[in-house]
Design a protein around this motif. Sequence first.
Motif, PDB file in Angstrom:
ATOM      1  N   UNK A   1       3.572   2.518  -8.956  1.00  0.00           N
ATOM      2  CA  UNK A   1       2.570   4.047  -9.245  1.00  0.00           C
ATOM      3  C   UNK A   1       3.361   3.598 -10.656  1.00  0.00           C
ATOM      4  N   UNK A   2       4.270   2.875 -10.695  1.00  0.00           N
ATOM      5  CA  UNK A   2       3.860   2.654 -12.793  1.00  0.00           C
ATOM      6  C   UNK A   2       2.253   1.760 -13.017  1.00  0.00           C
ATOM      7  N   UNK A   3       2.673   0.572 -12.311  1.00  0.00           N
ATOM      8  CA  UNK A   3       2.089  -0.269 -12.071  1.00  0.00           C
ATOM      9  C   UNK A   3       0.444   0.254 -11.839  1.00  0.00           C
ATOM     10  N   UNK A   4       0.758   1.854 -10.867  1.00  0.00           N
ATOM     11  CA  UNK A   4      -0.536   1.662  -9.954  1.00  0.00           C
ATOM     12  C   UNK A   4      -1.504   2.677 -11.174  1.00  0.00           C
TER      13      UNK A   4
ATOM     14  N   UNK B   1       3.476  -3.938   3.276  1.00  0.00           N
ATOM     15  CA  UNK B   1       3.398  -3.789   1.858  1.00  0.00           C
ATOM     16  C   UNK B   1       4.016  -2.702   1.999  1.00  0.00           C
ATOM     17  N   UNK B   2       4.899  -1.916   2.619  1.00  0.00           N
ATOM     18  CA  UNK B   2       5.562  -0.793   2.189  1.00  0.00           C
ATOM     19  C   UNK B   2       6.334  -1.117   1.690  1.00  0.00           C
ATOM     20  N   UNK B   3       6.746   0.306   0.760  1.00  0.00           N
ATOM     21  CA  UNK B   3       7.879   0.196  -0.076  1.00  0.00           C
ATOM     22  C   UNK B   3       9.133   0.876  -0.089  1.00  0.00           C
ATOM     23  N   UNK B   4      10.370   0.205  -0.030  1.00  0.00           N
ATOM     24  CA  UNK B   4      11.161   0.715   0.841  1.00  0.00           C
ATOM     25  C   UNK B   4      12.221   1.428   0.286  1.00  0.00           C
ATOM     26  N   UNK B   5      12.670   1.892  -1.175  1.00  0.00           N
ATOM     27  CA  UNK B   5      13.397   2.192  -1.565  1.00  0.00           C
ATOM     28  C   UNK B   5      12.523   3.312  -2.713  1.00  0.00           C
ATOM     29  N   UNK B   6      12.675   4.461  -2.832  1.00  0.00           N
ATOM     30  CA  UNK B   6      12.067   4.820  -4.067  1.00  0.00           C
ATOM     31  C   UNK B   6      12.310   4.297  -5.032  1.00  0.00           C
ATOM     32  N   UNK B   7      13.459   3.250  -5.648  1.00  0.00           N
ATOM     33  CA  UNK B   7      12.582   2.366  -6.863  1.00  0.00           C
ATOM     34  C   UNK B   7      11.345   1.648  -6.691  1.00  0.00           C
ATOM     35  N   UNK B   8      11.369   1.250  -5.427  1.00  0.00           N
ATOM     36  CA  UNK B   8      10.005   0.182  -5.242  1.00  0.00           C
ATOM     37  C   UNK B   8       8.822   1.266  -5.789  1.00  0.00           C
ATOM     38  N   UNK B   9       9.328   2.656  -5.183  1.00  0.00           N
ATOM     39  CA  UNK B   9       8.315   3.081  -5.615  1.00  0.00           C
ATOM     40  C   UNK B   9       7.096   3.730  -6.535  1.00  0.00           C
ATOM     41  N   UNK B  10       8.641   3.670  -7.143  1.00  0.00           N
ATOM     42  CA  UNK B  10       7.871   4.460  -8.329  1.00  0.00           C
ATOM     43  C   UNK B  10       7.786   3.106  -9.453  1.00  0.00           C
ATOM     44  N   UNK B  11       8.305   1.587  -9.534  1.00  0.00           N
ATOM     45  CA  UNK B  11       7.957   0.560  -9.875  1.00  0.00           C
ATOM     46  C   UNK B  11       6.407   0.025  -9.514  1.00  0.00           C
TER      47      UNK B  11
ATOM     48  N   UNK C   1       6.586  14.917  -2.952  1.00  0.00           N
ATOM     49  CA  UNK C   1       7.743  14.053  -4.024  1.00  0.00           C
ATOM     50  C   UNK C   1       7.414  13.875  -4.897  1.00  0.00           C
ATOM     51  N   UNK C   2       8.104  14.169  -5.919  1.00  0.00           N
ATOM     52  CA  UNK C   2       7.386  13.876  -7.220  1.00  0.00           C
ATOM     53  C   UNK C   2       7.418  12.205  -7.723  1.00  0.00           C
ATOM     54  N   UNK C   3       8.334  11.099  -6.872  1.00  0.00           N
ATOM     55  CA  UNK C   3       8.014  10.141  -7.274  1.00  0.00           C
ATOM     56  C   UNK C   3       6.860   9.373  -6.916  1.00  0.00           C
TER      57      UNK C   3
END
Length: 354
Positions: free
Chosen positions: A287-290, A275-285, A120-122
């Motif tokens: 990933x941007x830091x990473x 540690x798991x990101x529960x939502x796409x908003x968390x995943x996107x945030x 997925x893009x996210x």
Amino acid sequence: MTQHSAPSAAAPPAAVPSTMRRYVLAGRRRVELRSDAPVPVPGPGEVLVRVAACTVCNRSDLAYFHYHGLRDHCATGCFGHEVAGTVAAVGPGVTRTRPGRRVFLRTPLTSGFAEYATAREVAVGALPDTVPFTQGAILQLLPLAVHATRGVRLGDRVAIVGQGPVGLMALQAARMRGAAEITVADLDPWRLERSALLGADRRVVADGTAASLAAMGGGFDVAIEAVGTPLTANACVDLLRQNGLVVFLGTHHVDTHVTFDMVAWEKKGLRVHTAAEPTDQDRAAAMRVAERLAAAPDRLHLDALLTHAHPLEELPDALDRLSRSPTLVPEGTATPYTTPPEATLKIAVCPGAP
């Protein structure tokens, strides 16, 4: 072991074939290399990546390999999920990347032990030209470590139990978040040498007992469990101060049920998060830091985590080497191994030459 990176400009996309080489998990401790597997087609919001490297997850991939058919979750996770490569095609609605771009994946939809994988893009992050693909695949751990250490504050004392690849990534993330003191523990003195290079202030050689982990001390603000066993999970409770934070970063794929003394938790008033990101908003945030950290080679050190690279055909050899670990059997089960495999952290397999 170093792999040449692509030029700065996105390379012209190559034609995507209809079939590819791909390993499948065919049974317990059995993988098969298929030469005519269909290349997946990216759907809406999905990206197809030509895999340059896929590192073996020292926890999830090995648990799926050893417990496939015995535990339901070992048939549902993505076997081969630490991927770096080049975008080959995008599905409808994708806007953040395009064919020819170098990327790493957080969690793909299809296995990276193949020539192509979808995500997925996210879950797609930009891979800098300065990062070799073999090291870029390890970046799958970075958004995980970013999210895991979100509770670390400037000046905190942090304990990290386990210094495998994910523990070492958490060490780097905690240091960048401003931890004043980081104490780490592991079964393997060689891994602890890597910890010192990456900024650990104090190192403790554990022997698989609660007493050895108690030598880390106490009164920590944050304790990060980066192994995934009942012993290490409970050790984190003892390491913390009142109102301290327990972070579950290690994956409990082997010992899936852990028993705690809840009176001890109540007396200390402990907090907990995973540690798991529960939502796409968390995943996107995350990933941007990473992505920003991946572009700062003076702050993030991936070379210390990559120890081996092999062609795709040698995936069975990589699995065999990494399987020489005491944490792959349930706690209390006899095993011939007392430490992880010698001088081994991340192993990359590459469809092309490593």
